[in-house]
Design a protein around this motif. Structure first.
Motif, mmCIF file in Angstrom:
data_model
loop_
_atom_site.group_PDB
_atom_site.id
_atom_site.type_symbol
_atom_site.label_atom_id
_atom_site.label_comp_id
_atom_site.label_asym_id
_atom_site.label_seq_id
_atom_site.Cartn_x
_atom_site.Cartn_y
_atom_site.Cartn_z
ATOM 1 N N THR A 26 0.841 -1.193 0.000
ATOM 2 C CA THR A 26 0.000 0.000 0.000
ATOM 3 C C THR A 26 0.881 1.250 0.000
ATOM 4 N N ASP A 27 0.351 2.314 -0.627
ATOM 5 C CA ASP A 27 1.123 3.531 -0.807
ATOM 6 C C ASP A 27 0.295 4.747 -0.413
ATOM 7 N N HIS A 28 0.788 5.935 -0.760
ATOM 8 C CA HIS A 28 0.068 7.161 -0.413
ATOM 9 C C HIS A 28 -1.276 7.262 -1.125
ATOM 10 N N LYS B 267 -8.513 -0.676 0.601
ATOM 11 C CA LYS B 267 -7.426 -0.940 1.547
ATOM 12 C C LYS B 267 -8.005 -1.599 2.789
ATOM 13 N N CYS C 283 -3.215 4.758 -1.723
ATOM 14 C CA CYS C 283 -4.079 3.768 -1.067
ATOM 15 C C CYS C 283 -4.690 4.285 0.242
ATOM 16 N N THR C 284 -4.138 5.338 0.814
ATOM 17 C CA THR C 284 -4.595 5.771 2.139
ATOM 18 C C THR C 284 -6.082 6.086 2.174
ATOM 19 N N ALA D 96 -5.858 -3.259 5.239
ATOM 20 C CA ALA D 96 -4.883 -3.020 6.304
ATOM 21 C C ALA D 96 -3.595 -2.565 5.634
ATOM 22 N N GLU D 97 -2.607 -2.227 6.436
ATOM 23 C CA GLU D 97 -1.324 -1.838 5.863
ATOM 24 C C GLU D 97 -0.794 -2.984 5.005
ATOM 25 N N ASN D 98 -0.460 -2.662 3.756
ATOM 26 C CA ASN D 98 0.044 -3.621 2.774
ATOM 27 C C ASN D 98 -0.946 -4.723 2.402
ATOM 28 N N CYS E 189 -4.795 -5.186 0.410
ATOM 29 C CA CYS E 189 -5.905 -4.641 -0.367
ATOM 30 C C CYS E 189 -6.925 -5.753 -0.582
#
Length: 134
Positions: free
Chosen positions: A51-53, A61, A55-56, A63-65, A67
């Protein structure tokens, strides 16, 4: 110095972005980030296959990393990495886009993006963008 984190396939998305997205929050985030990328010739990006900016503010999304379409987006990322011989490292965004334009043909973009829902329903302008530039 500000460094924006981007998934490899988002290099193509930021080129074809026309102000549409999943939600108003997503569109606002895309507008802010693509504005910086397009207008700051010194903008640095860090490629990541997570995940990147962008994706915020994406409703996909989880969770972190992670999708909800993780398998698909990881495949898109790998296609971009392989096609343009990229690594998860820091690049000057505009220099990288210029480099990618050299090798990006409509056939290559279709090979990378052809099974993306945005590309398939013509919500992505990458086909039109390819007529002049990436």
């Amino acid at each position: 110095m500000c460094v924006i984190t981007l998934r490899p396939h988002h290099l193509l998305c930021t080129q074809s972005y026309e102000g549409r997205g999943y939600s108003p929050e997503f569109v606002a985030n895309m507008n802010r980030i693509t504005g910086k990328l397009r207008n700051d010739s010194d903008m640095q990006i860090r490629l990541t296959c997570g995940t990147d900016h962008l994706c915020t503010a994406c409703p996909n999304k989880v969770a972190e990393n992670t999708c909800s379409t993780d398998e698909h987006v990881r495949l898109l990322d790998q296609r971009v990495m392989d096609t343009f011989q990229l690594e998860e490292t820091t690049y000057n965004y505009q220099a990288l886009i210029r480099k990618m334009r050299v090798g990006a043909t409509p056939e290559i973009v279709k090979k990378i993006c052809g099974d993306c829902s945005w590309y398939l329903n013509d919500s992505c302008c990458i086909q039109k963008c390819m007529a002049t530039s990436l």
